[in-house]
Design a protein around this motif. Structure first.
Motif, PDB file in Angstrom:
ATOM      1  N   ALA A   1      45.591  49.019  43.203  1.00 32.93           N
ATOM      2  CA  ALA A   1      46.014  48.053  42.568  1.00 32.93           C
ATOM      3  C   ALA A   1      45.541  46.722  42.509  1.00 32.93           C
ATOM      4  O   ALA A   1      45.213  45.997  41.968  1.00 32.93           O
ATOM      5  CB  ALA A   1      47.573  47.947  42.729  1.00 32.93           C
ATOM      6  N   LEU A   2      44.947  46.447  44.245  1.00 35.17           N
ATOM      7  CA  LEU A   2      44.462  45.112  44.364  1.00 35.17           C
ATOM      8  C   LEU A   2      43.115  44.987  43.871  1.00 35.17           C
ATOM      9  O   LEU A   2      42.665  43.864  43.446  1.00 35.17           O
ATOM     10  CB  LEU A   2      44.418  45.049  46.112  1.00 35.17           C
ATOM     11  N   ALA A   3      42.353  46.295  43.965  1.00 38.99           N
ATOM     12  CA  ALA A   3      40.782  46.338  43.337  1.00 38.99           C
ATOM     13  C   ALA A   3      40.946  46.040  41.941  1.00 38.99           C
ATOM     14  O   ALA A   3      40.199  45.338  41.368  1.00 38.99           O
ATOM     15  CB  ALA A   3      40.281  47.458  43.549  1.00 38.99           C
ATOM     16  N   LEU A   4      42.107  46.388  41.094  1.00 34.13           N
ATOM     17  CA  LEU A   4      42.014  46.251  39.774  1.00 34.13           C
ATOM     18  C   LEU A   4      42.197  44.576  39.349  1.00 34.13           C
ATOM     19  O   LEU A   4      41.928  44.323  38.298  1.00 34.13           O
ATOM     20  CB  LEU A   4      43.487  47.105  39.121  1.00 34.13           C
ATOM     21  N   ARG A   5      42.685  43.824  40.118  1.00 34.26           N
ATOM     22  CA  ARG A   5      42.744  42.380  39.768  1.00 34.26           C
ATOM     23  C   ARG A   5      41.658  41.593  39.984  1.00 34.26           C
ATOM     24  O   ARG A   5      41.613  40.454  39.544  1.00 34.26           O
ATOM     25  CB  ARG A   5      43.999  41.899  40.937  1.00 34.26           C
ATOM     26  N   PHE A   6      40.544  42.247  40.330  1.00 37.59           N
ATOM     27  CA  PHE A   6      39.399  41.484  40.304  1.00 37.59           C
ATOM     28  C   PHE A   6      38.676  41.687  38.960  1.00 37.59           C
ATOM     29  O   PHE A   6      38.577  42.619  38.066  1.00 37.59           O
ATOM     30  CB  PHE A   6      38.326  42.295  41.279  1.00 37.59           C
ATOM     31  N   ARG A   7      38.465  40.280  38.347  1.00 38.53           N
ATOM     32  CA  ARG A   7      37.595  40.373  37.131  1.00 38.53           C
ATOM     33  C   ARG A   7      36.125  39.889  37.381  1.00 38.53           C
ATOM     34  O   ARG A   7      35.674  39.711  38.621  1.00 38.53           O
ATOM     35  CB  ARG A   7      38.104  39.246  36.333  1.00 38.53           C
ATOM     36  N   PRO A   8      35.371  39.957  36.268  1.00 35.38           N
ATOM     37  CA  PRO A   8      33.894  39.797  36.575  1.00 35.38           C
ATOM     38  C   PRO A   8      33.697  38.593  37.379  1.00 35.38           C
ATOM     39  O   PRO A   8      32.590  38.707  38.307  1.00 35.38           O
ATOM     40  CB  PRO A   8      33.371  39.503  35.171  1.00 35.38           C
TER      41      PRO A   8
ATOM     42  N   MET B   1      24.471  43.183  40.343  1.00 36.38           N
ATOM     43  CA  MET B   1      25.774  43.116  40.133  1.00 36.38           C
ATOM     44  C   MET B   1      26.391  41.521  39.680  1.00 36.38           C
ATOM     45  O   MET B   1      27.092  41.271  38.803  1.00 36.38           O
ATOM     46  CB  MET B   1      26.719  43.602  40.964  1.00 36.38           C
ATOM     47  N   MET B   2      25.589  40.591  40.393  1.00 35.18           N
ATOM     48  CA  MET B   2      25.733  39.014  40.233  1.00 35.18           C
ATOM     49  C   MET B   2      25.532  38.791  38.636  1.00 35.18           C
ATOM     50  O   MET B   2      26.253  38.124  37.923  1.00 35.18           O
ATOM     51  CB  MET B   2      25.157  38.370  41.214  1.00 35.18           C
TER      52      MET B   2
ATOM     53  N   ARG C   1      27.389  37.003  33.560  1.00 31.02           N
ATOM     54  CA  ARG C   1      27.342  36.906  32.019  1.00 31.02           C
ATOM     55  C   ARG C   1      28.640  37.506  31.547  1.00 31.02           C
ATOM     56  O   ARG C   1      28.897  36.901  30.367  1.00 31.02           O
ATOM     57  CB  ARG C   1      25.909  37.535  31.816  1.00 31.02           C
ATOM     58  N   GLN C   2      29.142  38.521  31.908  1.00 31.10           N
ATOM     59  CA  GLN C   2      30.228  39.029  31.338  1.00 31.10           C
ATOM     60  C   GLN C   2      31.372  37.968  31.387  1.00 31.10           C
ATOM     61  O   GLN C   2      32.350  37.847  30.622  1.00 31.10           O
ATOM     62  CB  GLN C   2      30.799  40.244  32.147  1.00 31.10           C
ATOM     63  N   ALA C   3      31.556  37.418  32.783  1.00 36.03           N
ATOM     64  CA  ALA C   3      32.653  36.219  32.819  1.00 36.03           C
ATOM     65  C   ALA C   3      32.393  35.201  31.831  1.00 36.03           C
ATOM     66  O   ALA C   3      33.467  34.662  31.287  1.00 36.03           O
ATOM     67  CB  ALA C   3      32.482  35.857  34.296  1.00 36.03           C
ATOM     68  N   VAL C   4      31.089  34.923  31.583  1.00 33.98           N
ATOM     69  CA  VAL C   4      30.879  33.413  30.752  1.00 33.98           C
ATOM     70  C   VAL C   4      31.289  33.985  29.297  1.00 33.98           C
ATOM     71  O   VAL C   4      31.819  33.251  28.550  1.00 33.98           O
ATOM     72  CB  VAL C   4      29.623  32.940  31.155  1.00 33.98           C
ATOM     73  N   SER C   5      30.565  35.258  29.010  1.00 37.20           N
ATOM     74  CA  SER C   5      31.007  35.604  27.798  1.00 37.20           C
ATOM     75  C   SER C   5      32.571  35.739  27.182  1.00 37.20           C
ATOM     76  O   SER C   5      32.968  35.392  26.026  1.00 37.20           O
ATOM     77  CB  SER C   5      30.356  37.221  27.420  1.00 37.20           C
TER      78      SER C   5
ATOM     79  N   LEU D   1      37.473  30.579  32.818  1.00 31.99           N
ATOM     80  CA  LEU D   1      36.450  31.316  33.761  1.00 31.99           C
ATOM     81  C   LEU D   1      37.085  31.236  35.240  1.00 31.99           C
ATOM     82  O   LEU D   1      36.836  31.926  35.908  1.00 31.99           O
ATOM     83  CB  LEU D   1      35.363  30.250  33.725  1.00 31.99           C
ATOM     84  N   LEU D   2      37.828  30.047  35.582  1.00 26.52           N
ATOM     85  CA  LEU D   2      38.163  29.875  36.957  1.00 26.52           C
ATOM     86  C   LEU D   2      39.362  29.722  37.107  1.00 26.52           C
ATOM     87  O   LEU D   2      39.937  29.098  38.508  1.00 26.52           O
ATOM     88  CB  LEU D   2      37.309  28.426  37.599  1.00 26.52           C
TER      89      LEU D   2
END
Length: 496
Positions: free
Chosen positions: A134-141, A442-443, A448-452, A464-465
């Protein structure tokens, strides 16, 4: 939650014990030879074990997985060639110990704390599979990008006497990671028309070149070839000395579990983060870090083996592989008709119990192999350098060719060897190059996924942040950079 009887009942089956042992022995060989990765061995086993009984196939693969991760430390300590990217950090203190004739002692620490890390990781898988997923699922790009950036921001100050040189080496690794086919557009990038580079730079070839062949070139270009080899000490560490670092190792193992649960992060990130924490919290190491501190080996080996349990958590509960090896393991489950996911623990409790039992048994075999078999290899360090360097060169060539059976990979290995030699000559560390190379893909993809995603929102910057977890990771990264520059300024001021 599984009962003790269901887990340890698996260990009473002679066939399971035998197949775990066979896997452990194969993992020792594969992990110790440069170029032969645990992922490669697991992928090979998929084709061999698809017709086997499911329990036996899983038992053997877990033996290879657990012991293979540890055995990368064998070549890292004895000949300065990490068997896997996650063993890079072990070279920082393991190889200097071996050069002083204490390879036996270094291997003892690596074996014991790889065992501790594995057990902690597997127990975390047993007890906390649901919550950690569940904690890992909270991570976004953007969180993945910042976590990788945090790892890179710490590595510069951990592996170089001057922070700028460490950071420059990490940026060089990031640049090299961009070589290949653009993951978004699909066009060649920085390949200079060389078709063989469209798949990117092979990490194993870079690893073997930067550490192994660079060592050969360094010896040949200096006066080390005629130097008398170190006298190998047959005295290992006492039980009290070995167990002195048990409590800190539990902390480093927890780092490994959490990082392992994040898809794509894996052993290198965990090892570097744990090594950074070891440097920060160890006020009086046995010797300075980077010169043979056993505390560095403890941190690295505890964390990268704890990643095993962490990486299995999202794979089993969410069908999301935590690293390359669990991605292959996912295909094993599919071939044998098992479907990892939210209902797996409830519907396949017997197979989950088998995985836990096989991993714990493999950890015991790891400890026995590490303490009683591997230390005999420490005598390799005492061989004259004029005999060792041809052997290391052959291992480098074989390891590079084994990656894809291409001579081009051997050429890449030689080029990275020249690069590693040049970096050493100018006091630039080589470990950050590998971390940048491993994390760069990965970075790039995550940013690029996060910005998109953020561009589709009305307010770009908050999207974004704006999440608490993202702000926490951003704050840690900025704090890490600030502290590194403050330490640099303090060192420059005191040196005047």
């Amino acid at each position: 939650m599984l009962s003790f009887s269901s887990v340890f009942g698996c260990l009473l089956r002679p066939d399971i014990v035998l197949f775990v042992l066979l896997g452990a022995l194969a993992g020792t060989l594969v992990g110790a030879l440069p170029g032969l990765s645990v992922t490669m061995a697991t992928a090979l086993l998929v084709s061999i074990t698809y017709s086997w009984e499911t329990d036996r196939a899983l038992a053997m693969i877990m033996g290879v997985y657990v012991v293979g991760v540890f055995s990368g430390a064998i070549s890292a300590i004895l000949i300065n060639i990490p068997g896997a990217p996650s063993s890079v950090v072990t070279t920082l203190d393991g190889y200097p110990l071996a050069r002083r004739g204490e390879g036996y002692r270094a291997l003892q620490y690596a074996a014991l704390y790889s065992f501790v890390g594995t057990v902690v990781g597997v127990l975390a898988l047993w007890a906390f599979a649901g919550p950690v997923s569940a904690l890992a699922l909270r991570f976004r790009p953007m969180d993945y990008f910042l976590l990788s950036l945090f790892a890179l921001s710490t590595v510069g100050s951990l592996t170089a006497k001057r922070f700028e040189k460490g950071l420059t080496a990490a940026c060089l690794g990031l640049l090299l990671s961009l070589v290949g086919t653009d993951p978004v557009v699909g066009t060649p990038r920085l390949t200079f028309g060389i078709r063989a580079l469209q798949g990117g730079v092979n990490t194993v070839c870079a690893l073997v070149g930067l550490f192994g062949f660079a060592e050969v070139l360094s010896v040949l270009s200096g006066d080390e070839l005629s130097q008398k080899p170190p006298r190998v000490s047959r005295r290992g560490a006492s039980a009290g000395e070995l167990l002195r670092h048990l409590l800190p190792s539990l902390y480093y193992s927890a780092i490994g579990v959490l990082v392992g649960a994040l898809p794509g992060a894996g052993g290198p990130v965990a090892a570097f983060l744990a090594y950074g924490r070891a440097r920060a919290r160890t006020k009086k190491p046995s010797v300075p870090f980077g010169e043979g501190a056993v505390e560095g080996i403890v941190a690295s080996e505890s964390a990268n083996n704890a990643v095993i349990g962490g990486a299995l958590i999202p794979m089993l509960t969410l069908a999301i592989p935590g690293d390359a090896t669990t991605a292959v393991l996912l295909s094993v489950f599919t071939i044998h008709g098992l479907r990892p996911g939210p209902t797996f623990l409830a519907t396949n409790a017997d197979k989950f119990a088998l995985l836990i039992g096989a991993a714990l048994l493999a950890a015991v075999f790891l400890l026995l192999i590490g303490l009683f078999l591997c230390p005999h290899l420490s005598a390799l360090v005492a061989l004259p350098r004029r005999l060792m360097m041809p052997v290391v060169t052959v291992l480098c060539v074989v390891g590079a060719y084994a990656c894809s059976s291409r001579l081009f990979d051997v050429a890449v290995m030689f080029l990275f060897g020249l690069l590693g030699w040049a970096l050493r000559r100018h006091d630039y560390p080589t470990a950050p190059v590998i971390l940048g190379l491993v994390l760069g893909g990965m970075m790039d993809r995550s940013f690029r996924q996060a910005v998109s995603l953020a561009m589709s929102e009305e307010h770009f910057l908050p999207a974004l942040l704006g999440r608490p977890l993202t702000l926490l990771l951003l704050g840690l990264t900025l704090l890490s950079l600030l502290l590194a520059f403050l330490r640099r300024d303090r060192a420059l001021t005191s040196g005047r």
